[in-house]
Design an enzyme around this catalytic site. Structure first.
Site, PDB file in Angstrom:
ATOM      1  N   ARG A 104       0.832  -1.218   0.000  1.00 16.51           N
ATOM      2  CA  ARG A 104       0.000   0.000   0.000  1.00 16.51           C
ATOM      3  C   ARG A 104       0.858   1.256   0.000  1.00 16.51           C
ATOM      4  O   ARG A 104       0.548   2.227   0.703  1.00 16.51           O
ATOM      5  CB  ARG A 104      -0.944   0.040   1.205  1.00 16.51           C
ATOM      6  CG  ARG A 104      -2.141  -0.870   1.138  1.00 16.51           C
ATOM      7  CD  ARG A 104      -3.319  -0.213   0.402  1.00 16.51           C
ATOM      8  NE  ARG A 104      -4.242  -1.249  -0.038  1.00 16.51           N
ATOM      9  CZ  ARG A 104      -5.411  -1.503   0.540  1.00 16.51           C
ATOM     10  NH1 ARG A 104      -5.811  -0.781   1.532  1.00 16.51           N
ATOM     11  NH2 ARG A 104      -6.172  -2.468   0.081  1.00 16.51           N
TER      12      ARG A 104
ATOM     13  N   ARG B  37      -3.927   6.247   1.124  1.00 17.07           N
ATOM     14  CA  ARG B  37      -4.511   7.465   1.707  1.00 17.07           C
ATOM     15  C   ARG B  37      -3.595   8.203   2.666  1.00 17.07           C
ATOM     16  O   ARG B  37      -3.872   9.334   3.040  1.00 17.07           O
ATOM     17  CB  ARG B  37      -5.812   7.106   2.422  1.00 17.07           C
ATOM     18  CG  ARG B  37      -6.952   6.891   1.453  1.00 17.07           C
ATOM     19  CD  ARG B  37      -8.117   6.229   2.126  1.00 17.07           C
ATOM     20  NE  ARG B  37      -7.733   4.908   2.578  1.00 17.07           N
ATOM     21  CZ  ARG B  37      -8.537   4.071   3.230  1.00 17.07           C
ATOM     22  NH1 ARG B  37      -9.751   4.454   3.529  1.00 17.07           N
ATOM     23  NH2 ARG B  37      -8.130   2.877   3.589  1.00 17.07           N
TER      24      ARG B  37
ATOM     25  N   ARG C 237      -7.487  11.592  -5.283  1.00 11.43           N
ATOM     26  CA  ARG C 237      -8.769  11.047  -4.810  1.00 11.43           C
ATOM     27  C   ARG C 237      -9.869  12.115  -4.697  1.00 11.43           C
ATOM     28  O   ARG C 237     -11.038  11.797  -4.710  1.00 11.43           O
ATOM     29  CB  ARG C 237      -8.591  10.372  -3.441  1.00 11.43           C
ATOM     30  CG  ARG C 237      -8.127   8.954  -3.508  1.00 11.43           C
ATOM     31  CD  ARG C 237      -9.206   7.994  -4.032  1.00 11.43           C
ATOM     32  NE  ARG C 237     -10.040   7.444  -2.973  1.00 11.43           N
ATOM     33  CZ  ARG C 237     -11.339   7.672  -2.843  1.00 11.43           C
ATOM     34  NH1 ARG C 237     -11.969   8.448  -3.697  1.00 11.43           N
ATOM     35  NH2 ARG C 237     -12.012   7.129  -1.867  1.00 11.43           N
TER      36      ARG C 237
ATOM     37  N   ASP D 295      -6.986  -2.854  -7.741  1.00 14.88           N
ATOM     38  CA  ASP D 295      -7.564  -3.458  -6.544  1.00 14.88           C
ATOM     39  C   ASP D 295      -7.852  -4.928  -6.791  1.00 14.88           C
ATOM     40  O   ASP D 295      -8.109  -5.346  -7.918  1.00 14.88           O
ATOM     41  CB  ASP D 295      -8.842  -2.736  -6.093  1.00 14.88           C
ATOM     42  CG  ASP D 295      -9.207  -3.130  -4.670  1.00 14.88           C
ATOM     43  OD1 ASP D 295      -8.645  -2.554  -3.740  1.00 14.88           O
ATOM     44  OD2 ASP D 295      -9.999  -4.076  -4.505  1.00 14.88           O
TER      45      ASP D 295
ATOM     46  N   TYR E 271     -14.590 -12.653  -0.547  1.00 13.46           N
ATOM     47  CA  TYR E 271     -15.314 -11.400  -0.831  1.00 13.46           C
ATOM     48  C   TYR E 271     -16.589 -11.667  -1.616  1.00 13.46           C
ATOM     49  O   TYR E 271     -17.629 -11.051  -1.380  1.00 13.46           O
ATOM     50  CB  TYR E 271     -14.420 -10.419  -1.597  1.00 13.46           C
ATOM     51  CG  TYR E 271     -13.464  -9.662  -0.706  1.00 13.46           C
ATOM     52  CD1 TYR E 271     -13.944  -8.718   0.195  1.00 13.46           C
ATOM     53  CD2 TYR E 271     -12.099  -9.873  -0.763  1.00 13.46           C
ATOM     54  CE1 TYR E 271     -13.079  -8.013   1.017  1.00 13.46           C
ATOM     55  CE2 TYR E 271     -11.229  -9.184   0.058  1.00 13.46           C
ATOM     56  CZ  TYR E 271     -11.724  -8.252   0.941  1.00 13.46           C
ATOM     57  OH  TYR E 271     -10.874  -7.554   1.754  1.00 13.46           O
TER      58      TYR E 271
HETATM   59  O1  CP3 Z   1       0.230   0.826  -3.437  1.00 11.31           O
HETATM   60  C1  CP3 Z   1      -0.666  -0.045  -3.245  1.00 11.31           C
HETATM   61  O2  CP3 Z   1      -0.437  -1.136  -2.706  1.00 11.31           O
HETATM   62  C2  CP3 Z   1      -2.066   0.314  -3.641  1.00 11.31           C
HETATM   63  C3  CP3 Z   1      -2.707  -0.606  -4.625  1.00 11.31           C
HETATM   64  C4  CP3 Z   1      -3.701  -1.563  -3.979  1.00 11.31           C
HETATM   65  C5  CP3 Z   1      -5.045  -1.237  -3.623  1.00 11.31           C
HETATM   66  N1  CP3 Z   1      -5.670  -2.370  -3.230  1.00 11.31           N
HETATM   67  C6  CP3 Z   1      -5.713   0.104  -3.731  1.00 11.31           C
HETATM   68  C7  CP3 Z   1      -6.691   0.435  -2.677  1.00 11.31           C
HETATM   69  C8  CP3 Z   1      -3.520  -2.918  -3.715  1.00 11.31           C
HETATM   70  C9  CP3 Z   1      -2.244  -3.740  -3.862  1.00 11.31           C
HETATM   71  C10 CP3 Z   1      -4.769  -3.419  -3.253  1.00 11.31           C
HETATM   72  C11 CP3 Z   1      -5.016  -4.842  -2.946  1.00 11.31           C
HETATM   73  C12 CP3 Z   1      -6.148  -5.170  -2.077  1.00 11.31           C
HETATM   74  N2  CP3 Z   1      -7.432  -4.762  -2.181  1.00 11.31           N
HETATM   75  C13 CP3 Z   1      -6.083  -6.116  -1.030  1.00 11.31           C
HETATM   76  C14 CP3 Z   1      -4.869  -6.934  -0.697  1.00 11.31           C
HETATM   77  C15 CP3 Z   1      -3.916  -6.148   0.104  1.00 11.31           C
HETATM   78  C16 CP3 Z   1      -4.187  -6.211   1.560  1.00 11.31           C
HETATM   79  O3  CP3 Z   1      -4.331  -5.141   2.145  1.00 11.31           O
HETATM   80  O4  CP3 Z   1      -4.216  -7.332   2.098  1.00 11.31           O
HETATM   81  C17 CP3 Z   1      -7.358  -6.202  -0.460  1.00 11.31           C
HETATM   82  C18 CP3 Z   1      -7.753  -7.050   0.719  1.00 11.31           C
HETATM   83  C19 CP3 Z   1      -8.200  -5.341  -1.200  1.00 11.31           C
HETATM   84  C20 CP3 Z   1      -9.658  -5.097  -1.001  1.00 11.31           C
HETATM   85  C21 CP3 Z   1      -9.880  -3.735  -0.473  1.00 11.31           C
HETATM   86  N3  CP3 Z   1      -9.682  -2.574  -1.199  1.00 11.31           N
HETATM   87  C22 CP3 Z   1     -10.317  -3.381   0.817  1.00 11.31           C
HETATM   88  C23 CP3 Z   1     -10.617  -4.351   1.936  1.00 11.31           C
HETATM   89  C24 CP3 Z   1     -10.393  -1.980   0.837  1.00 11.31           C
HETATM   90  C25 CP3 Z   1     -10.922  -1.121   1.962  1.00 11.31           C
HETATM   91  C26 CP3 Z   1      -9.981  -1.073   3.093  1.00 11.31           C
HETATM   92  C27 CP3 Z   1      -9.311   0.270   3.164  1.00 11.31           C
HETATM   93  O5  CP3 Z   1      -8.077   0.318   3.295  1.00 11.31           O
HETATM   94  O6  CP3 Z   1     -10.066   1.240   3.097  1.00 11.31           O
HETATM   95  C28 CP3 Z   1      -9.948  -1.503  -0.421  1.00 11.31           C
HETATM   96  C29 CP3 Z   1      -9.842  -0.079  -0.821  1.00 11.31           C
HETATM   97  C30 CP3 Z   1      -8.521   0.366  -1.390  1.00 11.31           C
HETATM   98  N4  CP3 Z   1      -7.839  -0.257  -2.394  1.00 11.31           N
HETATM   99  C31 CP3 Z   1      -7.804   1.540  -1.021  1.00 11.31           C
HETATM  100  C32 CP3 Z   1      -6.663   1.585  -1.826  1.00 11.31           C
HETATM  101  C33 CP3 Z   1      -5.589   2.650  -1.832  1.00 11.31           C
HETATM  102  C34 CP3 Z   1      -8.200   2.557   0.041  1.00 11.31           C
HETATM  103  C35 CP3 Z   1      -9.484   3.195  -0.275  1.00 11.31           C
HETATM  104  C36 CP3 Z   1      -9.496   4.496  -1.051  1.00 11.31           C
HETATM  105  O7  CP3 Z   1      -8.509   5.048  -1.607  1.00 11.31           O
HETATM  106  O8  CP3 Z   1     -10.620   5.029  -1.128  1.00 11.31           O
END
Ligand code: CP3
Length: 363
Positions: free
Chosen positions: A39, A43, A52, A88, A170
């Site tokens: 990540r 954010r 964003r 994602d 999911y």
């Molecule tokens: O630099 C990076 O790693 C960002 C790229 C990335 C995102 N999602 C963008 C994202 C990656 C590698 C992911 C993978 C992802 N998505 C995982 C596996 C990684 C992990 O944390 O185990 C999972 C479980 C998801 C599903 C997911 N996406 C969830 C559960 C959430 C909400 C949780 C949260 O942090 O809010 C997301 C949203 C998400 N995907 C965000 C980002 C940057 C944050 C929300 C946003 O920007 O509005």
């Protein structure tokens, strides 16, 4: 052609193996421990929040120019050795016919969870080309980083996808879950639906990974974020074979595979059986113990607690050093966090961490 010209062209056309990140994935010697962070674009970073403001998460993912920009900005701001494409885990749901959205504060929501054999049968596997926007973003990132950096190293480019279990969870739960009751209900109770769901996910994910590799991804990371919800017996019985098949198909594309999960201390030896080149460690297991559980002959990635990034400088520095000391410079370590950077993390601490890895991780 003069020697000078030849010399120059050998710099602009890097040979295979000039990326210390890729070399570490293959357990080849490196000049210093490579580092990137789960990540790293997220954010906590003002540059990401600025983007964003104008785009939803899915808009960023689905607009190659914006996804590439977010990916590149994070990698350059932090000075890491690899860029993970901004995307994602859930993107493949759309071409499979599963609608979802991200709700603020709640994470992903699947409106009609997949709970029956008929629903699994209806999942589409023939529209993976709808995901090529991710490959297009990777192409732009690869073009941006095509020349070696000042230190002569080629920045690694990481593509990724979810593992069959984590994605199934999911789809079946309809979002994040605490006890995975519905997922395990299908896993234990439906000897037709679960294997068919695994098979369909593998087909889609392998094709999606192939697009990413063709576009320039050097390595594919498979996120099995919630595998830690499973005991060893269940992981072995219901998830090991599908995950092994996905790993095998991705490796057949000619790239190393990193396989990562959270809360996996008891699962590590079994995760290794997937044949992945690198196993990601979360922070709950001491690094040396984790590497021992994974076994010789496999690289590891990890495993600083992401919440350490909130600690005072001396504590953070000591924890970074602790991980590197435990790795002891053995080939096959990629420094990372044990899970993703969380919102609110001070950016300067993230940058300092990368600098310390470079300093303490030099051979
Ligand atoms: O630099 C990076 O790693 C960002 C790229 C990335 C995102 N999602 C963008 C994202 C990656 C590698 C992911 C993978 C992802 N998505 C995982 C596996 C990684 C992990 O944390 O185990 C999972 C479980 C998801 C599903 C997911 N996406 C969830 C559960 C959430 C909400 C949780 C949260 O942090 O809010 C997301 C949203 C998400 N995907 C965000 C980002 C940057 C944050 C929300 C946003 O920007 O509005």
């Amino acid at each position: 052609m003069s020697d000078a010209v030849l010399g120059k062209s050998s710099v602009v056309t890097p040979e295979l193996g000039t990326s210390r990140f890729v070399r570490a994935c293959l357990r080849q010697p490196v000049d210093r421990t490579p580092v990137w962070l789960l990540r790293q674009a997220g954010r906590y970073m003002p540059e990401y929040m600025a983007v964003r403001k104008h785009h939803s998460l899915l808009e960023i993912c689905r607009t190659p120019g914006v996804a590439a920009e977010v990916t590149i900005t994070a990698a350059e701001r932090l000075g890491v050795d690899a860029a993970i494409i901004f995307a994602d885990l859930l993107l493949p749901f759309t071409p499979m016919g599963v609608d979802f959205e991200f709700l603020a504060g709640e994470g992903p929501v699947v409106h009609t969870p997949i709970r029956t054999l008929d629903q699994v049968r209806a999942l589409r596997t023939d529209r993976v080309e709808d995901l090529t926007y991710v490959a297009q973003a990777i192409e732009q990132v690869a073009r941006h980083f095509s020349a070696p950096r000042a230190d002569g190293d080629q920045l690694g480019i990481i593509g990724f996808c979810g593992a069959p279990f984590t994605l199934a969870s999911y789809m079946i739960e309809g979002g994040s879950s605490r006890n995975y009751v519905e997922t395990k209900r299908m896993m234990y109770g439906d000897g037709t639906a679960w294997p068919l769901l695994m098979e369909k996910l593998i087909d889609v994910l392998a094709a999606y990974a192939a697009q990413q590799v063709e576009a320039g991804a050097d390595v594919i990371q498979i996120f099995d974020s919630w595998a830690g919800a499973l005991g060893v017996t269940d992981y072995r019985e219901y998830c090991l074979a599908p995950t092994t098949e996905l790993v095998r198909r991705v490796q057949a594309l000619g790239v190393p595979v990193i396989y990562f999960g959270v809360d996996t201390a008891s699962l590590l030896p079994t995760m290794r059986e997937t044949g992945a080149d690198v196993i990601g460690l979360d922070w709950r297991i001491p690094f040396a113990e984790g590497w021992k559980a994974v076994g010789e002959g496999c690289a590891v990635q990890g495993n600083l607690d992401p919440i350490t990034l909130f600690a005072p400088e001396d504590v953070l520095r000591a924890r970074v050093r602790e991980v590197l000391d435990a790795a002891a410079g053995r080939p096959g370590h990629i420094f990372n966090l044990g899970h993703g950077i969380v919102p609110g993390t001070p950016v300067e601490n993230v940058i300092k961490t990368v600098e310390w890895v470079k300093e303490f991780g030099a051979r």
